[in-house]
Design an enzyme around this catalytic site. Structure first.
Site, PDB file in Angstrom:
ATOM      1  N   GLY A 175      -5.700  -2.421   9.928  1.00  0.00           N
ATOM      2  CA  GLY A 175      -4.484  -1.601   9.778  1.00  0.00           C
ATOM      3  C   GLY A 175      -3.728  -1.869   8.444  1.00  0.00           C
ATOM      4  O   GLY A 175      -4.392  -2.838   7.617  1.00  0.00           O
ATOM      5  N   ASP A 216       2.454   5.373  -5.703  1.00  0.00           N
ATOM      6  CA  ASP A 216       3.052   5.107  -4.212  1.00  0.00           C
ATOM      7  C   ASP A 216       2.597   3.830  -3.812  1.00  0.00           C
ATOM      8  O   ASP A 216       2.184   3.475  -2.615  1.00  0.00           O
ATOM      9  CB  ASP A 216       2.431   6.268  -3.347  1.00  0.00           C
ATOM     10  CG  ASP A 216       3.267   6.408  -2.082  1.00  0.00           C
ATOM     11  OD1 ASP A 216       4.374   5.636  -1.963  1.00  0.00           O
ATOM     12  OD2 ASP A 216       2.688   7.158  -1.272  1.00  0.00           O
TER      13      ASP A 216
END
Length: 384
Positions: A175, A216
């Site tokens: 993750g 981002d």
């Protein structure tokens, strides 16, 4: 370290093999990676047994499998069709937010000798570049590998979905950096954090050289491929979702697109110059990404805390940032590193370091020596 489940990946670099060799421990490694490992350690990174440079032999079977995968991808021009070349696995998306979904996927007709993959779908967007561009741009050790673009196939035949793009990418089992920080009871040691930052910065140097603005940069967009809190050399992180901004050179927002990843500015991570009303494409630069890198570093020191978390109103955040207010110093951040982070938040662009300069500042403090000369940029260059 544990060998990866994917037989096409080197267990040291976690990248597709280019020159695989078989060692005395029975495991296969990328030649350059295992040579450097043996010179430094003298033992197997997996079993711990003694290894010697004289007993490294070419592994033709794995080399052939990797070459076949690369050639077949190139022959398709790195463009795949959903439900013909790849398919979404059943179940809910791995991740979903405004106009962006990530699905676990698999190759068709089977996954034999193919890397594990996910589908990143961004709604309301067009790709501005050829599929080969995305593949080449992701051939960096700290950028998530993109294998190509995927088009949808409807019942009437093969037709591109003009209202979304799908990228076929490698899968990160562990993750994101945000997930890792949230799951831990305490923040990793500062030396571990600095190693993570340096790997992210290496990726950003490459993107900046190729005139690509991330837009981002945050802990949620850094994926963990290997983590070892006792040894920074065993850590591998990779940057993902670069170019997803309203003025991206890689993507464009489709007319009439609703709220999506591409047309939302991440207010709490954004530089003051892109928080105004009349922003232009020229406001999105390497220096605006450097500002966000400073926010990412603060976020990591703060165990994934959302910046300005005590302020609910984004407009109040914008007011504070544009007035030059800074986030508070995390208690676990050394003073010298804090000074470096604050430098990334300089209101004047000329006072902010470039990513190359930021790397030098961190390395000088991290190793207490001047950093070695970087490799020729041509090793990873892709000029656009």
């Amino acid at each position: 370290m544990n060998p990866p489940d994917d037989s096409l990946l080197c267990p040291i670099t976690l990248q597709l093999f280019r020159d695989p060799v078989l060692a005395q421990d029975g495991h296969t490694y990328e030649r350059q990676a295992i040579v450097e490992w043996i010179k430094t350690n003298g033992t197997s990174p997996i079993t711990g047994q003694h290894l010697s440079l004289e007993h490294l032999y070419p592994c033709y079977a794995i080399k052939k499998a990797v070459d076949h995968f690369e050639v077949s991808s190139k022959n398709k021009n790195y463009q795949y069709t959903l439900d013909i070349d790849v398919k979404k696995k059943s179940g809910r998306p791995l991740f979903q937010t405004f106009g962006k979904s990530i699905y676990h996927a698999q190759w068709l007709p089977n996954n034999d000798n193919r890397p594990e993959i996910i589908l990143l779908k961004v709604d309301g967007a067009h790709a501005k570049k050829e599929a080969s561009f995305y593949v080449d741009l992701s051939r960096h050790p700290h950028i998530v590998r993109t294998y190509g673009l995927v088009r949808e196939r409807n019942d009437g035949g093969d037709n591109d979905d003009t209202n979304s793009i799908m990228l076929l990418q490698e899968y990160a089992h562990m993750g994101s950096l945000y997930d890792l920080l949230q799951e831990r009871k305490k923040v990793p040691d500062e030396k571990i954090l600095i190693e993570i930052f340096l790997q992210i910065i290496d990726a950003m140097i490459f993107l900046a050289f190729n005139n690509v603005v991330h837009g981002d940069l945050a802990c949620r967009n850094v994926l963990i491929f290997r983590f070892d809190e006792t040894s920074s050399r065993n850590i591998i992180v990779k940057v993902t979702d670069f170019g997803l901004s309203r003025h991206s050179k890689l993507y464009s927002v489709t007319p009439g697109a609703s709220k999506t990843t591409l047309n939302i500015i991440p207010t709490r991570y954004a530089a003051p110059e892109i928080l105004g009303i009349n922003i232009t494409p020229d406001d999105f630069t390497e220096k605006s990404d450097v500002y966000s890198m400073g926010i990412l570093m603060w976020e990591a020191y703060s165990r994934g805390t959302i910046p300005w978390s005590k302020i609910e109103n984004d407009n109040e955040v914008i007011r504070r940032v544009t007035n030059g207010e800074l986030l508070p110093k995390p208690s676990n951040c050394s003073e010298l590193y804090w000074l470096i982070i604050c430098k990334t938040w300089s209101k004047s662009l000329k006072d902010r370091p470039t990513f190359s300069e930021l790397k030098c500042l961190l390395m000088e403090q991290h190793y207490n020596v001047s950093p070695p000369a970087p490799p020729p940029i041509g090793m990873f260059s892709l000029i656009v």
